[in-house]
Write a protein that holds these residues in place. Structure first.
Motif, PDB file in Angstrom:
ATOM      1  N   GLY A  53       0.843  -1.199   0.000  1.00  0.00           N
ATOM      2  CA  GLY A  53       0.000   0.000   0.000  1.00  0.00           C
ATOM      3  C   GLY A  53       0.872   1.240   0.000  1.00  0.00           C
ATOM      4  O   GLY A  53       1.420   1.635   1.025  1.00  0.00           O
ATOM      5  N   ASP A  58       0.968   1.689  -6.586  1.00  0.00           N
ATOM      6  CA  ASP A  58       0.845   0.538  -5.698  1.00  0.00           C
ATOM      7  C   ASP A  58       2.071  -0.382  -5.815  1.00  0.00           C
ATOM      8  O   ASP A  58       2.659  -0.511  -6.890  1.00  0.00           O
ATOM      9  CB  ASP A  58      -0.421  -0.229  -6.091  1.00  0.00           C
ATOM     10  CG  ASP A  58      -0.789  -1.268  -5.064  1.00  0.00           C
ATOM     11  OD1 ASP A  58      -1.348  -0.877  -4.019  1.00  0.00           O
ATOM     12  OD2 ASP A  58      -0.499  -2.464  -5.290  1.00  0.00           O
ATOM     13  N   THR A  79       4.060  -6.358   4.168  1.00  0.00           N
ATOM     14  CA  THR A  79       2.684  -5.905   4.033  1.00  0.00           C
ATOM     15  C   THR A  79       1.862  -6.041   5.294  1.00  0.00           C
ATOM     16  O   THR A  79       2.055  -6.961   6.081  1.00  0.00           O
ATOM     17  CB  THR A  79       1.975  -6.636   2.871  1.00  0.00           C
ATOM     18  OG1 THR A  79       0.664  -6.115   2.746  1.00  0.00           O
ATOM     19  CG2 THR A  79       1.923  -8.129   3.116  1.00  0.00           C
TER      20      THR A  79
END
Ligand code: CA
Length: 220
Positions: A53, A58, A79
């Motif tokens: 993110g 992205d 992540t």
């Protein structure tokens, strides 16, 4: 070893950069997807630590673009997305491994070492050239069974050369492995470290290939 860290969370970014620098890695840190692409186009990194993110672009798109261009750099995804489908997407987009936040810095460093080992084509965690033995996890070095004390930079330089015996690395390539952005590189720094390594390991271990760079010769 020079790593690129892409992470928009300032606290995690600071923590990871500091932790990996303490492990002896040179770490550059950017905070969005476009800055990551720019850095990857302009520097030779040994490994990419990639958040998914990210502002501007992205992480998955950055990764897909990288692989489309044929860049084979090892990629470790960091992540917070704990959905299994995100992890699957990341691996299928070309990532080599992932860690879910919050993660432990020791585990991160161990995964980085494992990916670098695989990149170098080694299964053995120990680097050995003749009677020189290097342990990347503990930073212990021995020659003919005798322990050798090295500074963090001496270790990084020796490791870069010993990982690829017979391959000549230029002064610039070696500097890039020793220093990240914002770290001051003194002139003739590589020569200074080579000199002190020769003092500790013997003069013929690291060879100067005139006008090209330095190498550790292959040994039986
Ligand atoms: Ca993020």
């Amino acid at each position: 070893m020079r790593l690129l860290l892409v992470e928009d969370d300032a606290m995690i970014g600071e923590g990871v950069r500091k932790g990996l620098r303490q492990e002896g890695f040179a770490v550059d840190w950017v905070q969005d997807g476009r800055a990551a692409e720019l850095a990857l186009d302009n520097e030779a990194y040994d490994l990419l630590l990639l958040d998914l993110g990210l502002p501007k672009k992205d992480g998955l798109e950055v990764l897909a673009g990288l692989r489309r261009k044929g860049n084979a750099i090892p990629v470790l995804i960091l992540t917070a997305r704990d959905a299994i489908s995100e992890r699957v997407k990341g691996l299928d987009a070309g990532a080599d491994d992932y860690l879910i936040k919050p993660f432990d810095l020791d585990e991160l460093a161990a995964r980085v070492r494992a990916l670098l080992r695989r990149k170098a084509g080694r299964a053995d965690p120990i680097i050995q050239v003749g009677s020189l033995v290097i342990n990347p996890a503990t930073h212990e070095v021995s020659l003919d069974g005798q322990p050798i004390a090295l500074s963090a930079r001496e270790f990084a330089l020796l490791r870069a050369l010993a990982e690829r015996p017979g391959v000549v690395l230029s002064r610039t390539q070696l500097e890039e492995k020793l220093y990240g952005w914002g770290e001051e590189v003194e002139s003739n720094t590589v020569e200074v470290y080579v000199h002190s390594l020769r003092r500790k390991l013997g003069t013929d271990f690291i060879r100067n290939v005139r006008g090209v760079g330095y190498m550790v010769a292959k040994r039986p």
